[in-house]
Design a protein around this motif. Structure first.
Motif, PDB file in Angstrom:
ATOM      1  N   SER A   1     -74.184  26.632  29.911  1.00  0.00           N
ATOM      2  CA  SER A   1     -73.798  27.493  28.790  1.00  0.00           C
ATOM      3  C   SER A   1     -72.334  27.288  28.424  1.00  0.00           C
ATOM      4  O   SER A   1     -71.971  27.265  27.237  1.00  0.00           O
ATOM      5  CB  SER A   1     -74.041  28.969  29.145  1.00  0.00           C
ATOM      6  OG  SER A   1     -75.420  29.269  29.178  1.00  0.00           O
TER       7      SER A   1
ATOM      8  N   GLU B   1     -74.493  32.566  23.851  1.00  0.00           N
ATOM      9  CA  GLU B   1     -74.219  31.848  25.099  1.00  0.00           C
ATOM     10  C   GLU B   1     -73.433  32.716  26.078  1.00  0.00           C
ATOM     11  O   GLU B   1     -73.696  32.714  27.282  1.00  0.00           O
ATOM     12  CB  GLU B   1     -73.449  30.553  24.812  1.00  0.00           C
ATOM     13  CG  GLU B   1     -74.262  29.474  24.133  1.00  0.00           C
ATOM     14  CD  GLU B   1     -75.475  29.032  24.934  1.00  0.00           C
ATOM     15  OE1 GLU B   1     -75.428  29.085  26.183  1.00  0.00           O
ATOM     16  OE2 GLU B   1     -76.476  28.637  24.317  1.00  0.00           O
TER      17      GLU B   1
ATOM     18  N   LYS C   1     -75.671  35.287  27.668  1.00  0.00           N
ATOM     19  CA  LYS C   1     -76.496  34.708  28.733  1.00  0.00           C
ATOM     20  C   LYS C   1     -75.727  34.707  30.056  1.00  0.00           C
ATOM     21  O   LYS C   1     -76.271  35.053  31.113  1.00  0.00           O
ATOM     22  CB  LYS C   1     -76.895  33.275  28.377  1.00  0.00           C
ATOM     23  CG  LYS C   1     -77.928  33.136  27.271  1.00  0.00           C
ATOM     24  CD  LYS C   1     -78.197  31.661  27.015  1.00  0.00           C
ATOM     25  CE  LYS C   1     -79.184  31.451  25.884  1.00  0.00           C
ATOM     26  NZ  LYS C   1     -79.425  30.007  25.620  1.00  0.00           N
TER      27      LYS C   1
END
Length: 249
Positions: free
Chosen positions: A57, A198, A201
């Motif tokens: 990520s 991102e 996450k």
């Protein structure tokens, strides 16, 4: 821990909102067996998978930042965007300093990335700060084994720092009023929340690891108790039953 209940819905919402690219359905495919896994517990393996995905990520985030802010990799003295991404991610994975930052890393690098007086590579410094912070939480490594463990509060603190960095990314401006780093964009022409996605996450993975690490001792006691309760249920199988199951030639 309160942040998890907010982070996971945020992540789900971001995945459902329109972004600059359509969602891609990804198949679940485990990695091939590695003998090193014999020295890892289930919680070690979970933490290692989380680190693997968090680094992925961060690499995606860095590449996106460089695409929207091409002047940044030039400020870092790199020959190309690809070279900059490779050098910074390599420094994170090997737990090495960045030449342009000296000994500055982790939260100090995050502070530097948003310092109005800083004239270097803000994008690279931001991602290096996030990555080196995660490596520090893992005890200076990217893989854990039997003798290693994680501190739940440190994971929680790291998740909070990622959230702060995500907020600053969309808020911190230069003296002329322009954003220090172009990232998320919501306009009549485009709705791009891929940067927030991102970072969400990463926050979600850290929050889940914090919860699991906080329960580790209790789960160990429960697992031990379950093994004691299950022991009387174990029975030997008669030899005849085993041989009768073998088909005749």
């Amino acid at each position: 821990m309160q942040m998890l209940r907010f982070t996971l819905p945020l992540l789900a919402g971001l995945l459902l909102t329109a972004c600059s690219s359509e969602p891609i359905k990804k198949p679940v495919k485990g990695e091939n067996f590695n003998s090193a896994e014999l020295g890892q517990t289930a919680s070690n393996r979970m933490a290692n998978l989380a680190m693997r995905d968090n680094l992925a990520s961060l690499q995606t985030l860095l590449d996106k930042l460089y695409r929207r802010n091409p002047s940044q990799w030039r400020n870092g003295g790199h020959d190309s965007r690809e070279t900059a991404v490779h050098q910074i991610m390599q420094a994170i994975r090997l737990n090495q300093p960045l030449p342009q930052l000296g000994k500055v890393r982790s939260t100090a690098a995050l502070t530097t990335a948003f310092d109005p007086q800083f004239t270097g590579d803000r994008a690279g410094t931001l991602v290096f700060g996030l990555g080196s912070m995660l490596v520090d939480v893992y005890g200076g490594r990217t893989e854990l084994y039997l003798v290693h463990g994680l501190n739940a509060q440190q994971l929680e603190n790291a998740a909070y720092n990622v959230e702060v960095a995500a907020w600053l990314l969309g808020q911190r401006k230069n003296a002329d009023g322009s954003l220090m780093l172009l990232a998320n964009e919501i306009s009549p022409q485009q709705r791009n929340l891929s940067f927030e996605r991102e970072m969400s996450k990463i926050m979600a993975r850290l929050e889940l690891l914090a919860e699991v690490s906080d329960e580790k001792v209790r789960r160990s006691a429960i697992d031990f108790g379950q093994s004691l309760l299950a022991a009387p249920l174990l029975q030997f199988i008669p030899v005849q039953a085993a041989t009768s199951a073998v088909p005749a030639p």
